[in-house]
Design an enzyme around this catalytic site. Sequence first.
Site, short mmCIF file in Angstrom:
data_model
loop_
_atom_site.label_atom_id
_atom_site.label_comp_id
_atom_site.label_asym_id
_atom_site.label_seq_id
_atom_site.Cartn_x
_atom_site.Cartn_y
_atom_site.Cartn_z
N GLU A 87 15.02 21.89 41.40
CA GLU A 87 14.26 22.68 42.37
C GLU A 87 15.12 23.94 42.79
OE1 GLU A 87 13.01 20.40 45.99
OE2 GLU A 87 11.44 21.90 46.21
N ASP A 88 16.58 23.72 43.23
CA ASP A 88 17.12 24.64 43.63
C ASP A 88 17.84 25.77 42.58
OD1 ASP A 88 16.64 23.93 46.13
OD2 ASP A 88 18.57 23.01 46.56
#
Length: 716
Positions: A87-88
């Site tokens: 995600e990041d």
Amino acid sequence: MTNELPKTFPKDFNELIEKIRSYNSNIDTDIPLIWKAYSFAKTAHKDHYRNTGEPYFIHLYQTAYILAELNMDTSTICAGFLHDVIEDIKIPEEVLRNEFTPLIVSLVVGVTKIGDMDFESKQQEQAQNFRKMMLKVAEDIRVIIIKFADRLHNMRTLDAMPPEKQRIKSLETRDVYAPLAHRLGMYRIKMEMEDLSLKYLNPEIYKELNKRIDDQKKRSQHDIDDFISLVKKYIDEENVEARVFGRIKSFNSIYNKMLRQNRPFEEVFDILAIRVIVNSITHCYSVLGIVHQKFTPITERFRDFIATPKSNGYQSVHTTVIGPKGIPIEIQIRTDEMDKTAEVGIAAHWKYKESGESDELDKHVNWLRDLVDILKNDTQGDEEFLETMKIGLFSDEIFVFTPKGDLIKMPIHSTALDFAFAVHTEVGFRCIGAKVNGKIVSLNTQLSSGDRIEIITSTNHNVSYNWLRFVTTNRAKSRIRKWLQRHEFEQSVKLGEEILEKGLRKAKLSAKIKDAKTRFKELDYDTDNLFYQAIGKGDLTVKQIIKELYTKDEEVKTAGGFFPALHQYRSTNGISVSGYENMLVQLAKCCNPIPGDEIIGFITRGRGITVHRHDCRNIPNLEEEKDRFIDVKWQVKAGRTFVTRINVIGEDRANLIYDVSQIIHDQHTNMLSINFSVEGKLARGQVAVMVESLKHAERIMRKLKNIPGVLTIDRT
Ligand code: MN
């Protein structure tokens, strides 16, 4: 990535490994894998910082460390390190796949997919997120455990976030994660999550509690210490090995008690608490005996969760005794293992296998199985789903017995019918009555702990829509829904065929019944069942069928005069339709609306308006058919009456039918039919009566309910 191991590991890595070694002595073989996850995360997040200004890696390390405190397996700890890389950092799944096992990757993907719930969103979206999350949880429970660790660390470091974000995260933690942790028996995590949420949601109260608990501790520390050494002395005298210590209560539990019992802090906190940890179950009961012998127990506060563990696995004996100074003191007695289970819950049962299967765990948590059932049988509305979830998550348990004395755990507020479904789905379907502690009761009777329940069944299924109004367990709800769905079609088909036959007979066209049944294709229906279903639902009327098939028919013309005889022809049926005049209006035969019922009109293409009860199950899908619904209102001339069908279930006895008909007679009500059948000790029947309004029907139903032996009354 290099697979080489360094000569010496960083200090934090060694600390983690030692933590794991405390519960898993075989950790050495897994060190290379854990090191790989550690270094991969460190490299991937090297330019990534937290709001606190610290390197982001700290969050990942702490997440993995919390997982080790929860005694999780190697794959889960690795996934803890990697949980934010997709995600990041936008590292593609394939890259992870090349480096790590499919299980680790699937855990990381699972955590990523859950995402965070947007608590500012509409309830509908919330429900969908929650549904998504629970399905993931059901696939592999480790996904939610990683999420717990992630969330717990975020909550510990929430100070760095802006106030609005703090509020949203805290709400979500309090309302979703903490209850889930409770359900999984992870009390320590649950407690910390709740206390941290309280800190941000209600800072004043939190500060005040903090101060008071401190004060109180200083004041009562002496009493507790005295009591502990006294208890320790008594236990030693009996040569039982035990650890005795004071227990800290969570802020949140104190605060909740104050709110719930509306009592001041002093009274709530005055209850001191200690815990005794022993080596074996036998010793638990020895200690209990000693304590009860030396101090006066408050009997109603005694709970034995060793004999009957909570469904989340929690075991312990709880008792409250009057201490030396007349102060009540709560004592929890348990073994080391039970203590561990109470700390980490479901994780304590984790087998250090890399099988990827969590059957063992799922078995431990019945409600999870029920939940998966519901999620797979996706028929609930979103609001309703959130509601059941909340009930399921927050509810406490009662313990009830079968006639043979088997113990069954049920959520609080369960009814006799819920019990029937808990015993067996088939018992639920065939259930017609119940005895609680020997007395016949209605199916919606709520059960209490200790009740002995006998379910009375018949040979056929008796499922009704009415049941959904009072069952409370997820299991019963989903089974009933599934059954009704399956039978709905069959029911409308049966009803439709009946309506067709009766309608044709009424129109003096009995001779045409056979013929009409074969000509569904001319009316644009592919099969006879679809044709009957349309009639059953009120989408197609007998009048229309006659018009289409027989108006040109000489034979029929000579039989003549059938139109005025037709049921549907009565003027406007007591209904006014907004914006339309002289519309053909008919009352749906599936639900028989009567004045006072909330109603809704459905425009059937080219065939006028069918009026259903608001909650009729045969109403077409509101969303899809939005344009075809129309507002209708009752507009009834005085004296007009309508058919309604009332169902009666009661103990079978002489004169029951007589009593029923007498009441209807006394109410000056016209009865069309009455049918009763006896199944075992119960009588089931239906009366069709002509009523003026809902009030009229309800008056009759109230009187019927008062007949001795009558258990349930409802309208079809
Ligand atoms: Mn995270």
